[in-house]
Design an enzyme around this catalytic site. Structure first.
Site, PDB file in Angstrom:
ATOM      1  N   LYS A 128       7.783  48.086 -56.159  1.00 31.01           N
ATOM      2  CA  LYS A 128       8.352  46.794 -56.566  1.00 31.01           C
ATOM      3  C   LYS A 128       9.387  47.051 -57.644  1.00 31.01           C
ATOM      4  CE  LYS A 128       7.921  42.357 -55.733  1.00 31.01           C
ATOM      5  NZ  LYS A 128       7.550  41.649 -54.502  1.00 31.01           N
ATOM      6  N   ASP A 168      12.816  39.061 -53.361  1.00 30.03           N
ATOM      7  CA  ASP A 168      11.642  38.387 -53.932  1.00 30.03           C
ATOM      8  C   ASP A 168      12.219  37.218 -54.732  1.00 30.03           C
ATOM      9  OD1 ASP A 168       8.548  38.816 -54.414  1.00 30.03           O
ATOM     10  OD2 ASP A 168       9.325  38.336 -56.388  1.00 30.03           O
TER      11      ASP A 168
HETATM   12  P1  NDP Z   1      12.285  32.088 -54.435  1.00 28.66           P
HETATM   13  O1  NDP Z   1      13.053  32.589 -55.589  1.00 28.66           O
HETATM   14  O2  NDP Z   1      12.973  31.786 -53.166  1.00 28.66           O
HETATM   15  O3  NDP Z   1      11.476  30.763 -54.859  1.00 28.66           O
HETATM   16  C1  NDP Z   1      10.598  30.771 -55.913  1.00 28.66           C
HETATM   17  C2  NDP Z   1      10.069  29.366 -56.122  1.00 28.66           C
HETATM   18  O4  NDP Z   1       9.036  29.393 -57.103  1.00 28.66           O
HETATM   19  C3  NDP Z   1      11.130  28.419 -56.664  1.00 28.66           C
HETATM   20  O5  NDP Z   1      10.861  27.125 -56.225  1.00 28.66           O
HETATM   21  C4  NDP Z   1      10.943  28.565 -58.165  1.00 28.66           C
HETATM   22  O6  NDP Z   1      11.408  27.449 -58.911  1.00 28.66           O
HETATM   23  C5  NDP Z   1       9.432  28.660 -58.257  1.00 28.66           C
HETATM   24  N1  NDP Z   1       9.076  29.412 -59.471  1.00 28.66           N
HETATM   25  C6  NDP Z   1       9.479  30.657 -59.808  1.00 28.66           C
HETATM   26  N2  NDP Z   1       8.972  31.002 -60.997  1.00 28.66           N
HETATM   27  C7  NDP Z   1       8.249  29.949 -61.402  1.00 28.66           C
HETATM   28  C8  NDP Z   1       7.474  29.685 -62.557  1.00 28.66           C
HETATM   29  N3  NDP Z   1       7.363  30.591 -63.527  1.00 28.66           N
HETATM   30  N4  NDP Z   1       6.828  28.486 -62.626  1.00 28.66           N
HETATM   31  C9  NDP Z   1       6.947  27.565 -61.642  1.00 28.66           C
HETATM   32  N5  NDP Z   1       7.670  27.749 -60.525  1.00 28.66           N
HETATM   33  C10 NDP Z   1       8.314  28.931 -60.423  1.00 28.66           C
HETATM   34  O7  NDP Z   1      11.104  33.156 -54.216  1.00 28.66           O
HETATM   35  P2  NDP Z   1      10.175  33.384 -52.942  1.00 28.66           P
HETATM   36  O8  NDP Z   1       9.924  32.102 -52.249  1.00 28.66           O
HETATM   37  O9  NDP Z   1      10.738  34.524 -52.194  1.00 28.66           O
HETATM   38  O10 NDP Z   1       8.828  33.912 -53.634  1.00 28.66           O
HETATM   39  C11 NDP Z   1       7.770  33.039 -54.013  1.00 28.66           C
HETATM   40  C12 NDP Z   1       6.489  33.834 -54.182  1.00 28.66           C
HETATM   41  O11 NDP Z   1       6.159  34.479 -52.937  1.00 28.66           O
HETATM   42  C13 NDP Z   1       6.543  34.960 -55.213  1.00 28.66           C
HETATM   43  O12 NDP Z   1       5.266  35.109 -55.804  1.00 28.66           O
HETATM   44  C14 NDP Z   1       6.839  36.187 -54.359  1.00 28.66           C
HETATM   45  O13 NDP Z   1       6.429  37.381 -54.984  1.00 28.66           O
HETATM   46  C15 NDP Z   1       5.997  35.883 -53.147  1.00 28.66           C
HETATM   47  N6  NDP Z   1       6.351  36.581 -51.930  1.00 28.66           N
HETATM   48  C16 NDP Z   1       7.607  36.464 -51.389  1.00 28.66           C
HETATM   49  C17 NDP Z   1       7.918  37.124 -50.223  1.00 28.66           C
HETATM   50  C18 NDP Z   1       9.224  36.938 -49.538  1.00 28.66           C
HETATM   51  O14 NDP Z   1       9.369  37.434 -48.413  1.00 28.66           O
HETATM   52  N7  NDP Z   1      10.187  36.228 -50.117  1.00 28.66           N
HETATM   53  C19 NDP Z   1       6.947  38.045 -49.582  1.00 28.66           C
HETATM   54  C20 NDP Z   1       5.625  38.008 -50.170  1.00 28.66           C
HETATM   55  C21 NDP Z   1       5.375  37.326 -51.313  1.00 28.66           C
HETATM   56  P3  NDP Z   1      12.778  27.590 -59.750  1.00 28.66           P
HETATM   57  O15 NDP Z   1      13.853  27.579 -58.728  1.00 28.66           O
HETATM   58  O16 NDP Z   1      12.772  26.431 -60.655  1.00 28.66           O
HETATM   59  O17 NDP Z   1      12.679  28.895 -60.488  1.00 28.66           O
END
Ligand code: NDP
Length: 448
Positions: A128, A168
């Protein structure tokens, strides 16, 4: 569960040696707790000091990332790549750009990734990386200059058969494009060094959808064990990024009603349900205009709860898809009191240890992230398979493979939970099944 002597010793050592890394301690504790019966059954793991080795990354790279903002000011961020374990394949895991990123968070993610990748059945090790850079509010040019600087250092450590990063939080199509462009310029090579690429230059169909779809496929398998499905179920989803968007899409397709989405500023509650048309608005809002989820409430006239998380809304299924530790013990109790039947983690470690315990004690179907969100990295594996063989599969083929993989992961995890005497405890099953494959590979490859 009380820790056994061996596990307790290793855990204390991990805490002592890695101070100020609470998320890493939390991830290690959850895995180690579940491995006690494995060590009782198979003493070889202790003899070969597998726990001591598996909790120490193979390599940790920390680097300076200087770049110039639009005002001509020099900015300095910190970059990370933690190459956690390559026992079963090249290091593989995403890059996160978010101001909260620090070494402990990257280590927790890399540690989890090792077991997740093991469960996929594809040859991928765990890693990571990322940076404390915040893409929010930056111009495209600033993001490009930052990512080019980031890759100017990272390129030394990655390669199609060495270490293959992906996206991510904060790293989507735009960032991956700039990262690959810089890697290619420096190395003069075109090879699958990143996954999640755009379609035109080697990306796989369904990769953007894969984590969200895969999470719903996994949840559907859990529901089947209780003769349930998604049809007409009320669902809450947190986040509104990549994972949340496509989890919502698949829920709609399966006839469920998704009533919440969130971002780091608050959540929306739409009791009418998010339709395909409303979801298209979210995709444009988040992926193109990069706005806030509150605009959904303004546009469609529903409730917006600033500064809150969606778990107080009564639902049957919850899919936390935002970030780590976004669902705590009190919120888990509220969900249970409101009659929840399943929780499936789209994000990595969104439930605290306390919340996880509450779900397990109450026999809620609980899919931990390392199993439930493995569809993303699995499809990255499928992307690499297509790249290395210079072919490109159609949507149906990739989706069918993804679905098969999620069904297999569910079976592997469920079978391990049965073998170790707790049928339906997917946390136990995922940790044991994920661990044993990596641990056996480490032993057979000697002391490294
Ligand atoms: P994105 O950046 O596309 O979206 C993240 C979302 O989570 C946004 O809506 C963001 O809001 C919100 N968010 C981020 N940080 C916080 C926080 N501290 N408190 C509240 N809301 C928060 O990321 P992904 O959708 O790709 O990833 C989401 C999760 O899924 C993560 O944990 C990631 O590790 C996991 N994941 C992702 C994969 C992938 O293929 N993308 C694969 C496996 C796991 P805002 O825009 O306001 O920051």
């Amino acid at each position: 569960m009380a820790l056994s002597n061996y596990v307790e010793r290793v855990y204390e050592h991990v805490v002592e040696k890695n101070p100020s890394e609470p998320e890493f301690h939390q991830a290690v504790k959850e895995v180690l707790d579940n491995l006690i019966p494995v060590f009782e059954k198979e003493p070889k793991f202790e003899k070969y000091k597998v726990l001591e080795r598996i909790t120490e990354p193979e390599r940790t790279i920390i680097f300076r990332v200087p770049w110039v903002d639009d005002k001509g000011e020099i900015q300095v961020n910190r970059g990370f790549r933690v190459q956690f374990n390559s026992a079963i394949g090249p290091f593989k895991g995403g890059l996160r750009f978010h101001p909260s990123v620090n070494l402990g968070i990257i280590k927790f993610l890399g540690f989890e990734q090792t077991f997740k990748n093991s469960l996929t059945g594809i040859q991928m090790g765990g890693g990571k990386g990322g940076s404390d850079f915040d893409p929010k509010g930056k111009s495209d040019n600033e993001v490009m200059r930052f990512t080019q600087s980031f890759m100017t250092e990272l390129f030394r450590y990655i390669g199609g058969r060495v270490d293959v990063p992906a996206g991510d939080i904060g790293v989507g199509a735009r960032e991956l494009g700039y990262l690959f462009g810089q890697w290619k310029k420096i190395t003069q090579r075109f090879e699958p060094v990143l996954t999640g690429k755009a379609r035109e230059w080697g990306g796989s169909l369904i990769r953007p959808e894969a984590t969200g779809y895969g999470n719903v496929y996994f949840a559907a398998e859990m529901l089947k064990t209780r003769n349930e499905d998604f049809k007409d179920k009320i669902v809450s989803i947190s986040g509104s990024g990549n994972v949340a968007q496509y989890a919502t899409q698949k829920c709609i397709e399966l006839g469920a009603k998704v009533v919440t989405l969130s971002d780091s500023s608050g959540f929306i509650y739409d009791p009418e349900g998010i339709t395909t048309e409303k979801l298209n608005f979210v995709l444009d809002l988040k992926n193109v205009r990069r706005g806030r989820i509150s605009e959904y409430a303004e546009k469609f006239g529903c409730e917006y709860h600033p500064g809150e998380r969606p778990w107080k809304i009564p639902v049957k299924i919850a899919l936390p898809c935002a970030t780590q530790n976004e669902l705590n013990g009190d919120e888990a109790k509220i969900l249970v009191d409101n009659g929840i039947i399943a929780v499936s983690e789209g994000a990595n470690m969104p439930s605290t240890l306390e919340a996880t315990d509450i779900f397990l004690e109450n026999k809620i179907l609980f899919g931990p992230g390392k199993a439930a969100n493995a569809g993303g990295v699995s499809t990255s594996g499928l992307e690499m398979a297509q790249n290395f063989s210079f072919v490109s599969w159609d949507r149906q083929q990739v989706d069918t493979e993804l679905h098969k993989i999620m069904i297999n992961i569910h079976k592997t995890v469920y079978d391990a939970s049965v073998e170790y005497g707790e049928p339906g405890n997917y946390v136990l099953g995922a940790n044991i099944a994920g661990f044993k494959k990596v641990a056996n590979a480490m032993i057979s490859q000697g002391h490294w």
